[in-house]
Design a protein around this motif. Structure first.
Motif, PDB file in Angstrom:
ATOM      1  N   ASP A 106       0.855  -1.168   0.000  1.00 16.52           N
ATOM      2  CA  ASP A 106       0.000   0.000   0.000  1.00 16.52           C
ATOM      3  C   ASP A 106       0.900   1.230   0.000  1.00 16.52           C
ATOM      4  OD1 ASP A 106      -2.578  -1.404   0.198  1.00 16.52           O
ATOM      5  OD2 ASP A 106      -1.864  -2.011   2.157  1.00 16.52           O
ATOM      6  N   HIS A 107       0.289   2.399  -0.084  1.00 12.47           N
ATOM      7  CA  HIS A 107       1.070   3.632  -0.186  1.00 12.47           C
ATOM      8  C   HIS A 107       0.629   4.653   0.861  1.00 12.47           C
ATOM      9  CE1 HIS A 107       1.364   1.929  -4.310  1.00 12.47           C
ATOM     10  NE2 HIS A 107       2.611   2.320  -4.162  1.00 12.47           N
ATOM     11  N   LEU A 108       1.616   5.353   1.409  1.00 13.62           N
ATOM     12  CA  LEU A 108       1.399   6.502   2.284  1.00 13.62           C
ATOM     13  C   LEU A 108       2.011   7.692   1.555  1.00 13.62           C
ATOM     14  CD1 LEU A 108       0.558   7.286   5.335  1.00 13.62           C
ATOM     15  CD2 LEU A 108       3.013   7.433   5.638  1.00 13.62           C
ATOM     16  N   ILE A 109       1.226   8.735   1.355  1.00 15.51           N
ATOM     17  CA  ILE A 109       1.663   9.882   0.568  1.00 15.51           C
ATOM     18  C   ILE A 109       1.645  11.123   1.444  1.00 15.51           C
ATOM     19  CG2 ILE A 109       1.182  11.297  -1.472  1.00 15.51           C
ATOM     20  CD1 ILE A 109      -0.436   7.945  -1.326  1.00 15.51           C
ATOM     21  N   CYS A 110       2.759  11.851   1.462  1.00 19.58           N
ATOM     22  CA  CYS A 110       2.846  13.090   2.242  1.00 19.58           C
ATOM     23  C   CYS A 110       2.117  14.206   1.491  1.00 19.58           C
ATOM     24  CB  CYS A 110       4.309  13.477   2.463  1.00 19.58           C
ATOM     25  SG  CYS A 110       4.479  15.064   3.314  1.00 19.58           S
ATOM     26  N   ASN A 111       1.209  14.876   2.189  1.00 23.29           N
ATOM     27  CA  ASN A 111       0.462  15.981   1.593  1.00 23.29           C
ATOM     28  C   ASN A 111       1.339  17.195   1.292  1.00 23.29           C
ATOM     29  OD1 ASN A 111      -2.186  14.840   1.591  1.00 23.29           O
ATOM     30  ND2 ASN A 111      -2.287  15.183   3.792  1.00 23.29           N
ATOM     31  N   GLN A 112       2.427  17.382   2.060  1.00 24.48           N
ATOM     32  CA  GLN A 112       3.274  18.550   1.854  1.00 24.48           C
ATOM     33  C   GLN A 112       4.300  18.345   0.742  1.00 24.48           C
ATOM     34  OE1 GLN A 112       2.871  17.548   5.259  1.00 24.48           O
ATOM     35  NE2 GLN A 112       1.319  19.101   5.519  1.00 24.48           N
ATOM     36  N   CYS A 113       5.043  17.250   0.798  1.00 25.66           N
ATOM     37  CA  CYS A 113       6.151  17.087  -0.140  1.00 25.66           C
ATOM     38  C   CYS A 113       5.885  16.058  -1.231  1.00 25.66           C
ATOM     39  CB  CYS A 113       7.440  16.712   0.603  1.00 25.66           C
ATOM     40  SG  CYS A 113       7.430  15.051   1.322  1.00 25.66           S
ATOM     41  N   GLY A 114       4.806  15.306  -1.094  1.00 26.96           N
ATOM     42  CA  GLY A 114       4.487  14.320  -2.119  1.00 26.96           C
ATOM     43  C   GLY A 114       5.284  13.032  -2.018  1.00 26.96           C
ATOM     44  N   ALA A 115       6.090  12.890  -0.973  1.00 22.40           N
ATOM     45  CA  ALA A 115       6.868  11.657  -0.804  1.00 22.40           C
ATOM     46  C   ALA A 115       5.909  10.471  -0.737  1.00 22.40           C
ATOM     47  CB  ALA A 115       7.706  11.725   0.467  1.00 22.40           C
TER      48      ALA A 115
END
Length: 162
Positions: A106-115
């Motif tokens: 699965d994926h975890l995506i940072c809202n600030q940097c898009g990592a």
């Protein structure tokens, strides 16, 4: 940028080229130098990359490659089952290779940097199965994308660049 000629990546690259060649053949399309270079660009730029980064790398390999050709080739690679297209943000798609060797994730995506961080949690996978069963379903597949803010926003790379 990774060197795809390294021994570890060479077999992967060859398999991807072979699979794409076979797919194009089934469609009656020919493999072109530009398509081959776009596949190379995708291999070189790494996982979770957008079309713009792929186009930039492809143009570094051959300045005659246009953005439209990159987009059409990415669509073909996705239809061939070589790439997965994700919509992690509102304004662009992200691509990653489909790999039979790679475990589900699965994926975890940072809202600030898009990592984008890949993860797999067995207890979470089991919980999803239980929920589906409780609701009268047999889970076949799923995709989970979690969007979050960095716990240390001062270290977030997008905020640093602003």
């Amino acid at each position: 940028m990774p060197d795809i000629s390294s021994p570890a990546d060479a077999p992967k690259g060859a398999k991807i080229h072979e699979a794409f060649d076979a797919y194009l053949g089934r469609l009656g399309l020919r493999q072109t130098k530009q398509r081959k270079l776009i596949v190379e660009a995708v291999l070189q730029v790494g996982p979770h990359v957008d079309a713009e980064a792929i186009a930039t790398r492809a143009r570094q390999l051959d300045r005659s490659i246009g953005v439209a050709t990159v987009y059409r080739t990415l669509q073909l690679m996705t239809a061939a089952g070589i790439l997965l297209e994700h919509s992690f943000s509102k304004d662009r798609s992200t691509f990653e290779f489909v790999s039979p060797d790679k475990e589900h994730h699965d994926h975890l995506i940072c809202n600030q940097c898009g990592a984008i961080v890949e993860f797999c949690d067995e207890s979470l996978e089991n919980l999803q199965e239980q929920i589906a069963h409780r609701l009268g379903f047999r889970l076949k597949t799923h995709r989970m994308e979690l969007f979050a803010d960095c716990l240390k926003p001062e270290q977030c790379s997008r905020k640093k660049s602003k």
